[in-house]
Design an enzyme around this catalytic site. Sequence first.
Site, PDB file in Angstrom:
ATOM      1  N   LYS A   1       0.812  -1.225   0.000  1.00  0.00           N
ATOM      2  CA  LYS A   1       0.000   0.000   0.000  1.00  0.00           C
ATOM      3  C   LYS A   1       0.844   1.274   0.000  1.00  0.00           C
ATOM      4  CE  LYS A   1      -1.077  -0.677   4.942  1.00  0.00           C
ATOM      5  NZ  LYS A   1      -0.468  -2.022   5.054  1.00  0.00           N
TER       6      LYS A   1
ATOM      7  N   ASN B   1      -1.545   6.665   6.707  1.00  0.00           N
ATOM      8  CA  ASN B   1      -0.662   5.721   7.404  1.00  0.00           C
ATOM      9  C   ASN B   1       0.766   5.804   6.890  1.00  0.00           C
ATOM     10  OD1 ASN B   1      -0.551   3.524   9.380  1.00  0.00           O
ATOM     11  ND2 ASN B   1      -0.068   2.201   7.643  1.00  0.00           N
TER      12      ASN B   1
ATOM     13  N   HIS C   1      -1.171  -8.777  11.779  1.00  0.00           N
ATOM     14  CA  HIS C   1      -1.777  -8.078  12.923  1.00  0.00           C
ATOM     15  C   HIS C   1      -2.810  -8.941  13.643  1.00  0.00           C
ATOM     16  CE1 HIS C   1       0.261  -4.537  11.517  1.00  0.00           C
ATOM     17  NE2 HIS C   1      -0.442  -4.486  10.405  1.00  0.00           N
TER      18      HIS C   1
END
Length: 432
Positions: free
Chosen positions: A112, A135, A180
């Site tokens: 990303k 982010n 995660h």
Amino acid sequence: MKLVLGLGVTGFSIARFLQQQKIAFKVADSRQAPPSLSEFLSEFSAIELTLGNWEKSILQGVDEIFISPGIAKNEAIVEWALEKGIDIVSDIELFSRYVKAPVIGITGSNGKSTVTQLLGEMIHASGQKVAVGGNIGIPALACLNDEVAFYVLELSSYQLDYSNNLDLLTGVVLNITPDHLDRYDSFEQYTNSKLSLYKYCQKLVVNVDEPLVPQTTSAIHFGINMPKKEQDFGTVTCHGSCYFLKGDEVLMGVDEMQLIGEHNVANILAALALGDQIGLDIDLMTRCIKDFKGLEHRLEWVADRQGIVFYNDSKATNALASITALKSLISRHENIVLIAGGVAKDESYAEFFELIDRDVFGVVLIGQSAMDFDRGIHTAKILHAQDMKEAVSLAKDMINNGVVLLSPGCASFDMFDNFEHRGREFKRVIVG
């Protein structure tokens, strides 16, 4: 009264924004000494600040919480707030309330940052003012500017978790792999978090090679194979060469891009599809692709020292990211020494270890997971290092020519501040 939870980079940006808007707020952080504490005290001396263990009294008089993405949903302060019916909102949703220009959202387990940066450069090259953040780099709220024509935001699953009302012109979920999982009850929950981006998009961009992403006829699609529709993007191999396509139109040769690896072919296809959705010129986008060198810490070429090429892939904090980096180099180099280890994710590393045993000459292990990795690797030569300087020294002494690759497959917090710190230390040892 608003409450800002967390005094990291995101929390600080929220505090600054609220002050600019003359919105009353207070701040709380579970740490006694968060990194931005001295700067906050200097800039916000009149703002109420609570540090240390969460207490229910923090919520007194609060009607809305703006939360940092690092605070998990199972933390006590979040559960107390939900019990009291207090809305909990991400900085991205707060940003969305004030933004006036179109926003492009990009998420995924891997790639990303590359797609976000490349699309930003494409928009800039078109002569339009663009802000790139979220982010990656600058927090979204710090990007707000009335002169901006497009916002390109990298969005993490954590930011999406705390967002309920966004307005995106277009967006993409690049891929979904286990990551995660310490923050989620299941992989399905993590998947749903990523896919939630699409419900905020007016126009969709969909990866046909990602089985977890629902396919829809109304989207622009991209994938490694031949496009099925004239508006979709893909590739074709002809007479030993591979080419980027839009429909059946050849755009450029894959070997004309400076990035390496099939994963970066997919990243470029995603950027092309997003750029096409917002009306960028195809020729302009291909020129940007040819010039794009990639991002720091993402399979970044560092130096060539006496026949040994050093690559910094510190951003690889999970198994798949390191597998992808290794596969990109295995096709080009015979002797590869890998520096790996750190805080392992809650995922299977079996495929990572199999690839190492099959195609990697040697491994230097560092950090908390070193012994676990040692037990999983059976064929490759293994050495252990206490710090990055020793790791680089041992790695380059293993081979006379070839590649030394830092691609840890793990988080960095046992030895470094973050993956950037780890990558910079790797480069410092090599080039000084």
